[in-house]
Design a protein around this motif. Structure first.
Motif, PDB file in Angstrom:
ATOM      1  N   MET A 222       0.819  -1.189   0.000  1.00  0.00           N
ATOM      2  CA  MET A 222       0.000   0.000   0.000  1.00  0.00           C
ATOM      3  C   MET A 222       0.867   1.260   0.000  1.00  0.00           C
ATOM      4  O   MET A 222       0.500   2.252  -0.618  1.00  0.00           O
ATOM      5  CB  MET A 222      -0.906  -0.037   1.240  1.00  0.00           C
ATOM      6  N   LEU A 223       1.977   1.198   0.676  1.00  0.00           N
ATOM      7  CA  LEU A 223       2.890   2.336   0.705  1.00  0.00           C
ATOM      8  C   LEU A 223       3.475   2.597  -0.674  1.00  0.00           C
ATOM      9  O   LEU A 223       3.693   3.744  -1.060  1.00  0.00           O
ATOM     10  CB  LEU A 223       4.008   2.073   1.720  1.00  0.00           C
ATOM     11  N   ARG A 224       3.686   1.538  -1.439  1.00  0.00           N
ATOM     12  CA  ARG A 224       4.209   1.689  -2.804  1.00  0.00           C
ATOM     13  C   ARG A 224       3.230   2.483  -3.676  1.00  0.00           C
ATOM     14  O   ARG A 224       3.630   3.344  -4.449  1.00  0.00           O
ATOM     15  CB  ARG A 224       4.474   0.315  -3.407  1.00  0.00           C
ATOM     16  N   TRP A 225       1.913   2.205  -3.535  1.00  0.00           N
ATOM     17  CA  TRP A 225       0.914   2.948  -4.302  1.00  0.00           C
ATOM     18  C   TRP A 225       0.883   4.411  -3.876  1.00  0.00           C
ATOM     19  O   TRP A 225       0.759   5.309  -4.717  1.00  0.00           O
ATOM     20  CB  TRP A 225      -0.480   2.336  -4.126  1.00  0.00           C
TER      21      TRP A 225
ATOM     22  N   LEU B  32       3.352   6.192  -2.665  1.00  0.00           N
ATOM     23  CA  LEU B  32       4.538   6.854  -3.205  1.00  0.00           C
ATOM     24  C   LEU B  32       4.425   7.070  -4.713  1.00  0.00           C
ATOM     25  O   LEU B  32       4.845   8.098  -5.230  1.00  0.00           O
ATOM     26  CB  LEU B  32       5.793   6.042  -2.871  1.00  0.00           C
ATOM     27  N   THR B  33       3.836   6.100  -5.409  1.00  0.00           N
ATOM     28  CA  THR B  33       3.641   6.236  -6.850  1.00  0.00           C
ATOM     29  C   THR B  33       2.741   7.433  -7.151  1.00  0.00           C
ATOM     30  O   THR B  33       3.038   8.255  -8.019  1.00  0.00           O
ATOM     31  CB  THR B  33       3.028   4.953  -7.439  1.00  0.00           C
ATOM     32  N   PHE B  34       1.625   7.542  -6.437  1.00  0.00           N
ATOM     33  CA  PHE B  34       0.720   8.664  -6.666  1.00  0.00           C
ATOM     34  C   PHE B  34       1.331   9.983  -6.227  1.00  0.00           C
ATOM     35  O   PHE B  34       1.040  11.034  -6.814  1.00  0.00           O
ATOM     36  CB  PHE B  34      -0.622   8.426  -5.966  1.00  0.00           C
ATOM     37  N   LEU B  35       2.194   9.965  -5.212  1.00  0.00           N
ATOM     38  CA  LEU B  35       2.884  11.176  -4.810  1.00  0.00           C
ATOM     39  C   LEU B  35       3.804  11.679  -5.917  1.00  0.00           C
ATOM     40  O   LEU B  35       3.812  12.861  -6.245  1.00  0.00           O
ATOM     41  CB  LEU B  35       3.688  10.933  -3.532  1.00  0.00           C
ATOM     42  N   VAL B  36       4.536  10.772  -6.530  1.00  0.00           N
ATOM     43  CA  VAL B  36       5.435  11.152  -7.627  1.00  0.00           C
ATOM     44  C   VAL B  36       4.631  11.672  -8.816  1.00  0.00           C
ATOM     45  O   VAL B  36       4.983  12.690  -9.425  1.00  0.00           O
ATOM     46  CB  VAL B  36       6.330   9.954  -8.030  1.00  0.00           C
ATOM     47  N   ILE B  37       3.540  11.005  -9.150  1.00  0.00           N
ATOM     48  CA  ILE B  37       2.692  11.457 -10.259  1.00  0.00           C
ATOM     49  C   ILE B  37       2.121  12.841  -9.955  1.00  0.00           C
ATOM     50  O   ILE B  37       2.074  13.712 -10.832  1.00  0.00           O
ATOM     51  CB  ILE B  37       1.569  10.434 -10.537  1.00  0.00           C
ATOM     52  N   ALA B  38       1.699  13.077  -8.717  1.00  0.00           N
ATOM     53  CA  ALA B  38       1.149  14.387  -8.348  1.00  0.00           C
ATOM     54  C   ALA B  38       2.212  15.477  -8.428  1.00  0.00           C
ATOM     55  O   ALA B  38       1.922  16.601  -8.871  1.00  0.00           O
ATOM     56  CB  ALA B  38       0.566  14.319  -6.938  1.00  0.00           C
ATOM     57  N   ILE B  39       3.428  15.165  -8.035  1.00  0.00           N
ATOM     58  CA  ILE B  39       4.502  16.155  -8.108  1.00  0.00           C
ATOM     59  C   ILE B  39       4.819  16.490  -9.559  1.00  0.00           C
ATOM     60  O   ILE B  39       4.983  17.662  -9.916  1.00  0.00           O
ATOM     61  CB  ILE B  39       5.749  15.648  -7.355  1.00  0.00           C
ATOM     62  N   ILE B  40       4.866  15.484 -10.422  1.00  0.00           N
ATOM     63  CA  ILE B  40       5.132  15.724 -11.846  1.00  0.00           C
ATOM     64  C   ILE B  40       4.002  16.544 -12.464  1.00  0.00           C
ATOM     65  O   ILE B  40       4.241  17.493 -13.215  1.00  0.00           O
ATOM     66  CB  ILE B  40       5.342  14.389 -12.589  1.00  0.00           C
ATOM     67  N   ALA B  41       2.752  16.208 -12.131  1.00  0.00           N
ATOM     68  CA  ALA B  41       1.612  16.968 -12.656  1.00  0.00           C
ATOM     69  C   ALA B  41       1.637  18.407 -12.157  1.00  0.00           C
ATOM     70  O   ALA B  41       1.296  19.335 -12.899  1.00  0.00           O
ATOM     71  CB  ALA B  41       0.307  16.289 -12.251  1.00  0.00           C
ATOM     72  N   ALA B  42       2.046  18.611 -10.925  1.00  0.00           N
ATOM     73  CA  ALA B  42       2.123  19.965 -10.387  1.00  0.00           C
ATOM     74  C   ALA B  42       3.200  20.770 -11.097  1.00  0.00           C
ATOM     75  O   ALA B  42       3.008  21.952 -11.377  1.00  0.00           O
ATOM     76  CB  ALA B  42       2.407  19.914  -8.886  1.00  0.00           C
ATOM     77  N   LEU B  43       4.317  20.144 -11.399  1.00  0.00           N
ATOM     78  CA  LEU B  43       5.376  20.863 -12.114  1.00  0.00           C
ATOM     79  C   LEU B  43       4.910  21.312 -13.486  1.00  0.00           C
ATOM     80  O   LEU B  43       5.180  22.428 -13.918  1.00  0.00           O
ATOM     81  CB  LEU B  43       6.619  19.979 -12.241  1.00  0.00           C
ATOM     82  N   PHE B  44       4.177  20.423 -14.187  1.00  0.00           N
ATOM     83  CA  PHE B  44       3.659  20.809 -15.499  1.00  0.00           C
ATOM     84  C   PHE B  44       2.522  21.810 -15.373  1.00  0.00           C
ATOM     85  O   PHE B  44       2.391  22.727 -16.183  1.00  0.00           O
ATOM     86  CB  PHE B  44       3.186  19.584 -16.278  1.00  0.00           C
ATOM     87  N   GLY B  45       1.672  21.653 -14.371  1.00  0.00           N
ATOM     88  CA  GLY B  45       0.510  22.522 -14.214  1.00  0.00           C
ATOM     89  C   GLY B  45       0.868  23.907 -13.744  1.00  0.00           C
ATOM     90  O   GLY B  45       0.267  24.886 -14.162  1.00  0.00           O
ATOM     91  N   PHE B  46       1.845  24.016 -12.851  1.00  0.00           N
ATOM     92  CA  PHE B  46       2.197  25.322 -12.311  1.00  0.00           C
ATOM     93  C   PHE B  46       3.174  26.055 -13.213  1.00  0.00           C
ATOM     94  O   PHE B  46       3.402  27.235 -13.038  1.00  0.00           O
ATOM     95  CB  PHE B  46       2.782  25.178 -10.908  1.00  0.00           C
ATOM     96  N   GLY B  47       3.736  25.357 -14.160  1.00  0.00           N
ATOM     97  CA  GLY B  47       4.635  26.011 -15.105  1.00  0.00           C
ATOM     98  C   GLY B  47       3.854  26.633 -16.240  1.00  0.00           C
ATOM     99  O   GLY B  47       2.626  26.748 -16.215  1.00  0.00           O
TER     100      GLY B  47
END
Length: 58
Positions: free
Chosen positions: A1-4, A6-21
């Motif tokens: 469950m922790l792996r999921w 962390l996976t969603f955390l990384v995806i959210a960070i990548i989406a935030a970088l694209f969205g806030f840029g």
């Protein structure tokens, strides 16, 4: 469950970088331009078809 989590955390960070840029704003502007180009092409196509004057087939 922790792996999921962390996976969603990384995806959210990548989406935030694209969205806030500037990428999201630029993509939205390009989409608006393409939309209006296709609306103009649709209107031209409708007028060309109406001026051609082919009667509908029965």
């Amino acid at each position: 469950m922790l792996r999921w989590a962390l996976t969603f955390l990384v995806i959210a960070i990548i989406a935030a970088l694209f969205g806030f840029g500037g990428i999201a704003g630029a993509a939205a502007d390009i989409a608006k331009i393409i939309f209006f180009i296709f609306v103009v092409l649709l209107v031209i196509s409708l007028f060309a078809n109406a001026l051609r004057g082919n009667p509908p087939k029965n």
